[in-house]
Write a protein that holds these residues in place. Structure first.
Motif, PDB file in Angstrom:
ATOM      1  N   ALA A 269       0.832  -1.204   0.000  1.00  0.00           N
ATOM      2  CA  ALA A 269       0.000   0.000   0.000  1.00  0.00           C
ATOM      3  C   ALA A 269       0.870   1.260   0.000  1.00  0.00           C
ATOM      4  O   ALA A 269       0.543   2.250  -0.649  1.00  0.00           O
ATOM      5  CB  ALA A 269      -0.929  -0.003   1.207  1.00  0.00           C
ATOM      6  N   SER A 270       1.987   1.221   0.734  1.00  0.00           N
ATOM      7  CA  SER A 270       2.900   2.367   0.748  1.00  0.00           C
ATOM      8  C   SER A 270       3.487   2.600  -0.642  1.00  0.00           C
ATOM      9  O   SER A 270       3.640   3.755  -1.073  1.00  0.00           O
ATOM     10  CB  SER A 270       4.016   2.124   1.761  1.00  0.00           C
ATOM     11  OG  SER A 270       4.945   3.188   1.754  1.00  0.00           O
ATOM     12  N   TYR A 271       3.817   1.515  -1.335  1.00  0.00           N
ATOM     13  CA  TYR A 271       4.328   1.633  -2.709  1.00  0.00           C
ATOM     14  C   TYR A 271       3.288   2.313  -3.598  1.00  0.00           C
ATOM     15  O   TYR A 271       3.605   3.230  -4.369  1.00  0.00           O
ATOM     16  CB  TYR A 271       4.664   0.249  -3.242  1.00  0.00           C
ATOM     17  CG  TYR A 271       5.016   0.212  -4.710  1.00  0.00           C
ATOM     18  CD1 TYR A 271       6.319   0.382  -5.147  1.00  0.00           C
ATOM     19  CD2 TYR A 271       4.024  -0.005  -5.672  1.00  0.00           C
ATOM     20  CE1 TYR A 271       6.638   0.347  -6.489  1.00  0.00           C
ATOM     21  CE2 TYR A 271       4.336  -0.042  -7.028  1.00  0.00           C
ATOM     22  CZ  TYR A 271       5.646   0.132  -7.434  1.00  0.00           C
ATOM     23  OH  TYR A 271       5.944   0.097  -8.774  1.00  0.00           O
ATOM     24  N   TYR A 272       2.043   1.887  -3.482  1.00  0.00           N
ATOM     25  CA  TYR A 272       0.992   2.475  -4.302  1.00  0.00           C
ATOM     26  C   TYR A 272       0.760   3.943  -3.939  1.00  0.00           C
ATOM     27  O   TYR A 272       0.431   4.759  -4.806  1.00  0.00           O
ATOM     28  CB  TYR A 272      -0.301   1.683  -4.138  1.00  0.00           C
ATOM     29  CG  TYR A 272      -0.296   0.361  -4.868  1.00  0.00           C
ATOM     30  CD1 TYR A 272       0.243   0.252  -6.143  1.00  0.00           C
ATOM     31  CD2 TYR A 272      -0.830  -0.780  -4.275  1.00  0.00           C
ATOM     32  CE1 TYR A 272       0.251  -0.952  -6.811  1.00  0.00           C
ATOM     33  CE2 TYR A 272      -0.830  -1.991  -4.940  1.00  0.00           C
ATOM     34  CZ  TYR A 272      -0.280  -2.078  -6.210  1.00  0.00           C
ATOM     35  OH  TYR A 272      -0.276  -3.275  -6.872  1.00  0.00           O
ATOM     36  N   ASP A 273       0.926   4.275  -2.667  1.00  0.00           N
ATOM     37  CA  ASP A 273       0.783   5.669  -2.257  1.00  0.00           C
ATOM     38  C   ASP A 273       1.868   6.527  -2.901  1.00  0.00           C
ATOM     39  O   ASP A 273       1.605   7.650  -3.348  1.00  0.00           O
ATOM     40  CB  ASP A 273       0.849   5.766  -0.738  1.00  0.00           C
ATOM     41  CG  ASP A 273       0.466   7.144  -0.223  1.00  0.00           C
ATOM     42  OD1 ASP A 273      -0.455   7.757  -0.787  1.00  0.00           O
ATOM     43  OD2 ASP A 273       1.101   7.621   0.734  1.00  0.00           O
ATOM     44  N   VAL A 274       3.093   6.003  -2.946  1.00  0.00           N
ATOM     45  CA  VAL A 274       4.180   6.711  -3.625  1.00  0.00           C
ATOM     46  C   VAL A 274       3.853   6.869  -5.106  1.00  0.00           C
ATOM     47  O   VAL A 274       4.107   7.921  -5.713  1.00  0.00           O
ATOM     48  CB  VAL A 274       5.517   5.977  -3.439  1.00  0.00           C
ATOM     49  CG1 VAL A 274       6.618   6.621  -4.282  1.00  0.00           C
ATOM     50  CG2 VAL A 274       5.931   5.977  -1.972  1.00  0.00           C
ATOM     51  N   LEU A 275       3.260   5.830  -5.707  1.00  0.00           N
ATOM     52  CA  LEU A 275       2.932   5.888  -7.127  1.00  0.00           C
ATOM     53  C   LEU A 275       1.846   6.924  -7.397  1.00  0.00           C
ATOM     54  O   LEU A 275       1.916   7.666  -8.393  1.00  0.00           O
ATOM     55  CB  LEU A 275       2.478   4.501  -7.604  1.00  0.00           C
ATOM     56  CG  LEU A 275       2.152   4.356  -9.094  1.00  0.00           C
ATOM     57  CD1 LEU A 275       3.315   4.810  -9.961  1.00  0.00           C
ATOM     58  CD2 LEU A 275       1.768   2.912  -9.412  1.00  0.00           C
ATOM     59  N   VAL A 276       0.841   6.994  -6.534  1.00  0.00           N
ATOM     60  CA  VAL A 276      -0.207   8.013  -6.681  1.00  0.00           C
ATOM     61  C   VAL A 276       0.399   9.407  -6.604  1.00  0.00           C
ATOM     62  O   VAL A 276       0.094  10.292  -7.417  1.00  0.00           O
ATOM     63  CB  VAL A 276      -1.287   7.832  -5.594  1.00  0.00           C
ATOM     64  CG1 VAL A 276      -2.208   9.048  -5.529  1.00  0.00           C
ATOM     65  CG2 VAL A 276      -2.116   6.588  -5.877  1.00  0.00           C
ATOM     66  N   THR A 277       1.266   9.610  -5.632  1.00  0.00           N
ATOM     67  CA  THR A 277       1.925  10.915  -5.481  1.00  0.00           C
ATOM     68  C   THR A 277       2.806  11.221  -6.685  1.00  0.00           C
ATOM     69  O   THR A 277       2.846  12.368  -7.163  1.00  0.00           O
ATOM     70  CB  THR A 277       2.763  10.934  -4.196  1.00  0.00           C
ATOM     71  OG1 THR A 277       1.918  10.668  -3.076  1.00  0.00           O
ATOM     72  CG2 THR A 277       3.439  12.285  -4.004  1.00  0.00           C
ATOM     73  N   LEU A 278       3.504  10.213  -7.178  1.00  0.00           N
ATOM     74  CA  LEU A 278       4.405  10.414  -8.319  1.00  0.00           C
ATOM     75  C   LEU A 278       3.642  10.849  -9.560  1.00  0.00           C
ATOM     76  O   LEU A 278       4.014  11.830 -10.215  1.00  0.00           O
ATOM     77  CB  LEU A 278       5.175   9.122  -8.594  1.00  0.00           C
ATOM     78  CG  LEU A 278       6.048   9.127  -9.851  1.00  0.00           C
ATOM     79  CD1 LEU A 278       7.155  10.162  -9.745  1.00  0.00           C
ATOM     80  CD2 LEU A 278       6.628   7.735 -10.106  1.00  0.00           C
ATOM     81  N   THR A 279       2.577  10.143  -9.915  1.00  0.00           N
ATOM     82  CA  THR A 279       1.825  10.501 -11.121  1.00  0.00           C
ATOM     83  C   THR A 279       1.236  11.906 -11.001  1.00  0.00           C
ATOM     84  O   THR A 279       1.263  12.683 -11.966  1.00  0.00           O
ATOM     85  CB  THR A 279       0.700   9.483 -11.364  1.00  0.00           C
ATOM     86  OG1 THR A 279      -0.142   9.402 -10.200  1.00  0.00           O
ATOM     87  CG2 THR A 279       1.269   8.103 -11.655  1.00  0.00           C
ATOM     88  N   ALA A 280       0.731  12.234  -9.809  1.00  0.00           N
ATOM     89  CA  ALA A 280       0.165  13.571  -9.621  1.00  0.00           C
ATOM     90  C   ALA A 280       1.242  14.642  -9.683  1.00  0.00           C
ATOM     91  O   ALA A 280       1.029  15.720 -10.258  1.00  0.00           O
ATOM     92  CB  ALA A 280      -0.579  13.637  -8.282  1.00  0.00           C
ATOM     93  N   GLU A 281       2.408  14.349  -9.117  1.00  0.00           N
ATOM     94  CA  GLU A 281       3.472  15.358  -9.108  1.00  0.00           C
ATOM     95  C   GLU A 281       4.030  15.581 -10.507  1.00  0.00           C
ATOM     96  O   GLU A 281       4.359  16.717 -10.881  1.00  0.00           O
ATOM     97  CB  GLU A 281       4.576  14.923  -8.142  1.00  0.00           C
ATOM     98  CG  GLU A 281       5.595  16.005  -7.814  1.00  0.00           C
ATOM     99  CD  GLU A 281       5.010  17.198  -7.095  1.00  0.00           C
ATOM    100  OE1 GLU A 281       5.728  18.208  -6.957  1.00  0.00           O
ATOM    101  OE2 GLU A 281       3.837  17.139  -6.671  1.00  0.00           O
ATOM    102  N   VAL A 282       4.153  14.523 -11.294  1.00  0.00           N
ATOM    103  CA  VAL A 282       4.599  14.700 -12.683  1.00  0.00           C
ATOM    104  C   VAL A 282       3.611  15.578 -13.437  1.00  0.00           C
ATOM    105  O   VAL A 282       4.003  16.505 -14.164  1.00  0.00           O
ATOM    106  CB  VAL A 282       4.770  13.333 -13.379  1.00  0.00           C
ATOM    107  CG1 VAL A 282       5.002  13.526 -14.880  1.00  0.00           C
ATOM    108  CG2 VAL A 282       5.933  12.569 -12.773  1.00  0.00           C
ATOM    109  N   ALA A 283       2.315  15.298 -13.282  1.00  0.00           N
ATOM    110  CA  ALA A 283       1.297  16.099 -13.971  1.00  0.00           C
ATOM    111  C   ALA A 283       1.311  17.543 -13.481  1.00  0.00           C
ATOM    112  O   ALA A 283       1.154  18.482 -14.271  1.00  0.00           O
ATOM    113  CB  ALA A 283      -0.079  15.476 -13.762  1.00  0.00           C
TER     114      ALA A 283
END
Length: 536
Positions: free
Chosen positions: A171-185
């Motif tokens: 779940a922590s990995y997925y949280d990082v992924l959610v943050t990453l995609t949003a931050e790139v955008a």
């Protein structure tokens, strides 16, 4: 076949069988039940036509902007971002930690031994006789085992906690992924917004240069004073000063994007390509319902899995209040070359007799231990684990409330920034007309140059405000998709780390099949402690 094995008391195996039945007899500690989360029935802005509350797929929410460059950047970030790789490697660490606690379900200590020793006693030592050989060699070969039975669920609770910690790491990995995609955008939107602001600043510079030339011509013709020229130059240089400031922000935004992409800054320009306009936000947003947050947001799942893991640790601590039963056993071969010449011992032995049946020695039996006088240490350890559980329970509820707040904040900001942009667009149109009229009237001598300065300054300001607001619309929508927890599902079926990372780890250490997604993402109902096998 070695002679003498038939004399071994195999009946002791009955004791072992009976003891094994006790390992599943009882488990202390609380049964974990997921706590009730604060319930929000509907979004505050549910009546707004731009908010669609139907079920929706947000796995690739960034595609709503129809920007191929943004799509490619997010794919590259998923494959190359170093923080995401660290989060993926932590999953493998949690999986290995789970393997450690699973091993405790089986005999905790088992070891083979082999030794050779030479002993020499003094002639004046106690209990010596002339018939005893005081100097001899001895060979010892054997196998020892010790198994603390899991009477109270101590080891099973540790396994349960380990499995839930593994879930939390995912779940922590997925949280990082959610943050990453949003931050790139978000950073991509900042870049395109700054590029557009630079373009508008350049257009205003050209317009104000034309106005300066008109003022200079009027001054040379004696129609106006030098004040008009100075004021026109002041406005122009002020607008020109905005360009390096915007250019600095643009470069820094590109450098931030480089970190997200896991590359050095000089590679970003090629990945961005030519300047593009700010992405267009869709007129309708798929928001779903508030209850979807519990299912979709990884940080909520992370908080809940941490809580579940801590619940098991209460039972682990409580098990120490009760007696511990262990099975101990040893079997081996021992022989020496000591000479025994006393009566009844006509000969001796040799090291070569070690594999004879007469060299076999063994013991097996239970052992009971109970920490009685622990001065409250065990009970207070249980209290410590319970207090930590309660902290995590409160944190879980707080995470749910904060998720709802973040979504509502982004939603209202998105909706109102659209309204703001509408008003600013009308203001810009009026400001453009004002600049045209004031400049014509100035050339005809119907007004002073202050009107021209004011209209041009206001136009430049409103154009910049409109551009910044258009960027805010997209940024607020990105924040809304992030708050809704979208963006992690597209990883399904893919590895947690790039193939080259797995290759490096596999060449350095024997990871078996633990680096495969299937070793981690086993469906939860099948992940029971009694179904786990040790990772040999």
């Amino acid at each position: 076949m070695i002679r003498g094995l038939g004399k071994l008391p195999w009946r002791y195996l009955g004791l072992l069988t009976s003891a094994l039945t006790l390992t599943v007899s009882c488990a202390v500690g609380p049964e974990y039940i997921r706590p009730e989360a604060p319930d929000m029935k509907a979004w505050i802005e549910k009546e707004d036509p731009a908010i669609n509350t139907l079920p929706s797929d947000l796995s690739r929410w960034w595609t709503v902007f129809n920007d191929p460059v943004l799509n490619a950047l997010i794919e590259n970030a998923y494959g190359m971002n170093l923080s995401l790789q660290v989060a993926g490697i932590r999953i493998f660490e949690a999986r290995a930690q789970l393997g450690i606690v699973v091993g405790n379900l089986y005999p905790q200590s088992q070891s083979a031994r082999a030794g050779y020793s030479y002993l020499s006693g003094g002639e004046t030592s106690a209990n010596t006789t002339p018939t005893v050989d005081l100097s001899y060699a001895e060979v010892d070969i054997g196998f020892d085992v010790a198994w603390e039975l899991d009477l109270w669920g101590k080891f099973r609770g540790a396994v349960q906690s380990g499995m839930r910690n593994l879930d939390a790491s995912v779940a922590s990995y997925y949280d990082v992924l959610v943050t990453l995609t949003a931050e790139v955008a978000r950073i991509y939107t900042v870049i395109r917004t700054l590029e557009t602001r630079l373009t508008i600043a350049g257009e205003n510079v050209k317009m104000q240069e034309r106005s300066l030339r008109i003022a200079e011509a009027q001054f040379r013709g004696g129609a106006v004073t030098e004040l008009d020229v100075v004021q026109a130059k002041a406005l122009l240089t002020n607008t020109q000063a905005l360009v390096p400031r915007l250019d600095t922000g643009l470069r820094q935004a590109k450098n931030a994007l480089a970190v997200l992409l896991g590359v050095v800054p000089d590679r970003v320009e090629a990945m961005l390509g030519e300047r593009r306009p700010i992405p267009d936000a869709p007129g309708e947003v798929m928001a779903g319902i508030p209850a979807d947050l519990l299912r979709r947001r990884p940080d909520i799942r992370f908080a809940e899995r941490q809580l579940a893991a801590q619940s098991a640790l209460i039972g682990v601590a409580k098990a120490d209040l009760y007696p511990h039963l262990s099975l101990l056993g040893s079997i081996g071969l021992r022989s020496s070359n000591a000479a025994l010449t006393a009566a009844g011992f006509p000969g001796g032995s040799s090291l070569g007799n070690v594999f004879d049946s007469g060299s076999i020695e063994f013991f097996v039996g239970p052992a009971l231990s109970w920490n009685l006088l622990n001065y409250g240490r065990i009970k207070n350890q249980v209290r410590v684990q319970d207090a930590r559980f309660q902290q995590l329970a409160v944190n879980y509820r707080n995470t749910v409330i904060r998720a709802a707040q973040e979504t509502e904040d982004a939603m209202i900001a998105f909706l109102r920034s659209q309204e703001e942009a509408g008003y600013l667009a009308e203001s810009v149109d009026a400001a453009k007309r004002s600049v045209t009229l004031s400049l014509l009237q100035y050339q005809e001598g119907l007004t002073d140059y202050q009107r021209v300065l004011d209209s041009q300054r206001f136009l430049a300001q409103q154009q910049d405000n409109l551009t910044a607001t258009r960027g805010s619309i997209v940024a607020n929508l990105v924040s809304m998709y992030k708050a809704l927890g979208g963006g992690w599902e597209f990883r399904r079926g893919k590895d947690f780390v790039p193939e080259e990372v797995k290759k490096d780890m596999g060449e350095r250490t024997d990871w078996g099949d633990l680096l495969a997604p299937s070793a981690i993402e086993t469906p939860l109902p099948d992940r029971q402690p009694n179904r786990r096998r040790p990772d040999w």
